[in-house]
Design an enzyme around this catalytic site. Structure first.
Site, short mmCIF file in Angstrom:
data_model
loop_
_atom_site.label_atom_id
_atom_site.label_comp_id
_atom_site.label_asym_id
_atom_site.label_seq_id
_atom_site.Cartn_x
_atom_site.Cartn_y
_atom_site.Cartn_z
N CYS A 44 -10.87 -7.29 3.10
CA CYS A 44 -11.36 -5.94 3.35
C CYS A 44 -11.24 -5.66 4.84
CB CYS A 44 -12.81 -5.90 2.86
SG CYS A 44 -13.76 -4.56 3.49
N THR A 82 0.83 -1.21 0.00
CA THR A 82 0.00 0.00 0.00
C THR A 82 0.86 1.26 0.00
OG1 THR A 82 -1.70 -1.22 1.18
CG2 THR A 82 -1.84 1.18 1.29
#
Ligand code: PLP
Length: 383
Positions: free
Chosen positions: A328, A87
């Site tokens: 998620c 990320t």
């Protein structure tokens, strides 16, 4: 059971009820080699930026890891910047855009979010029914002006592999930049960074058996100026400040050293995926991206009448860990934007289940997983 220690009780519990982990694309089991390395370096301490002996030995460990990672993707070690994971690597890469970002519609959510944060103009690139980006459309979009183009090597949900070599040629022809998220492809298929001539690439340690919280941004050596997101004390060539995550980085480097072994493990997994898919189809399931090249460890499928949240819960209770697509943070089952982009019928999108295998997967895990469906559908498993 009176007189048994907690650890012994836990072992008995484990033997009674073996769980089967089939969610390596979310996070791999940590490799034994990464744990062994921890034992080796457990007496190491000091700051790698310090000039004393302890500091220098830390620096050596980090630089060895950098060299191992560079070798594993055929590039120079100076092009490897350690980050806190995929990320953060995405975040730094997208910060280098010339005011316009083109994003493949099946990218990981981290790419869309990082792009929004830049405040730049964002355009989406469509994919076909198999999940492959539309190259003609890419040419048309780039003919209107330069952009940072974000196209992943392989998709985390479907495993579909993009034609990166052709994409790189098109992007260069139009004086644009290519950012390639290779978080899922790394270790599963060979990547030759220099030959592909990619500008930026993201990698993550926990997808190859290292620890979460460690990754790398790979930058083409012809790019001289990078805008950092964390300046800090100037570590990582001034691109990513902050004292380095020694354990994460060294374990990542250790996995990179094993890259050829990891490739061959993954090639073997294709055989298990073939057995799995043959049976899923015979039980009436539908496999996404089946007509195109995919990662050897991944299968994304759905049954017409069983929703993903029901199936996930049943499988979890029966001891099988799979997922409904990308992991998620809310832990909820969300509709896959990847399948929506592939124009999959809305009715089946909510039923999709991803199975992703890894280094500790055995053939009997697949047989056992299929037995669950055999019992549910009352049909026999094909060999
Ligand atoms: N990109 C892809 C394709 C991923 O699958 C993931 C993780 O699921 C990421 C990026 C994010 O990587 P990390 O978890 O290291 O931040």
């Amino acid at each position: 059971m009176v007189g048994l220690h907690l650890q012994e009780l836990l072992i008995i519990k484990f033997m009674e009820y073996e769980r089967i982990y089939l969610d390596y694309n979310a996070s791999s089991l940590i490799r034994k080699e990464a744990f062994n390395l921890l034992e080796e370096i457990n007496s190491s301490y000091g700051n790698p930026s310090s000039v004393h002996e302890e500091g220098r030995s830390m620096r050596d460990l980090i630089e060895t890891s950098r060299a191992n990672i560079a070798n594993s993707i055929n590039t120079n070690e100076k092009n490897v910047i350690f980050t806190s994971g995929g990320t953060e690597a995405i975040d730094i890469a997208l910060n280098q855009n010339p005011g316009r970002i083109i994003i493949n519609s099946t990218e990981h959510i981290a790419v869309f979010e990082a792009a929004k944060d830049t405040g730049s103009k964002i355009e989406t690139l469509e994919v076909d029914y198999n999940g492959i980006v539309d190259l003609d459309n890419l040419e048309t979009m780039l003919s209107k002006g330069p952009a940072l183009v974000c196209i992943m090597f392989a998709n985390n949900e479907t495993g579909v592999i993009q034609p990166i070599e052709k994409i790189s040629e098109i992007v260069r022809k139009h004086n644009s930049y290519l950012f390639c998220d290779a978080v899922q492809a790394y270790g599963k298929i060979k990547i030759n960074f220099d030959q592909l001539n990619i500008h930026f690439m993201a990698l993550s340690a926990h997808k190859v058996g290292g620890f979460p919280g460690s990754g790398a941004l790979i930058i083409n050596e012809n790019i001289k100026k990078i805008i950092p997101k964390i300046s800090g004390g100037g570590q990582e060539f001034g691109i990513r400040g902050g004292t380095e995550n020694l354990i994460g980085i060294t374990a990542f480097g250790e996995c990179a050293k094993l890259i050829d072994k990891i490739y061959s493990e993954n090639r073997k997994l294709k055989e298990y995926i073939n057995i799995l898919e043959k049976n899923i189809e015979s039980f009436g399931g539908f496999i996404f991206g089946v007509n195109t090249e995919r990662l050897p460890n991944t299968s994304f499928f759905a049954f017409p009448d069983i929703s993903a949240d029901t199936l996930l819960m049943k499988l979890d209770l029966a001891g099988y860990s799979v997922s409904s697509g990308s992991a998620c943070s809310s832990g909820k089952v969300k509709k896959s934007h990847v399948l929506e982009a592939m124009n999959v019928d809305d009715k089946i999108v909510s039923n999709a289940i991803r199975v992703s295998l890894g280094w500790a997967t055995k053939k009997n895990h697949i047989t056992s997983f299929l037995n669950f469906f055999e019992n549910s559908f009352n049909k026999s498993v094909l060999e």
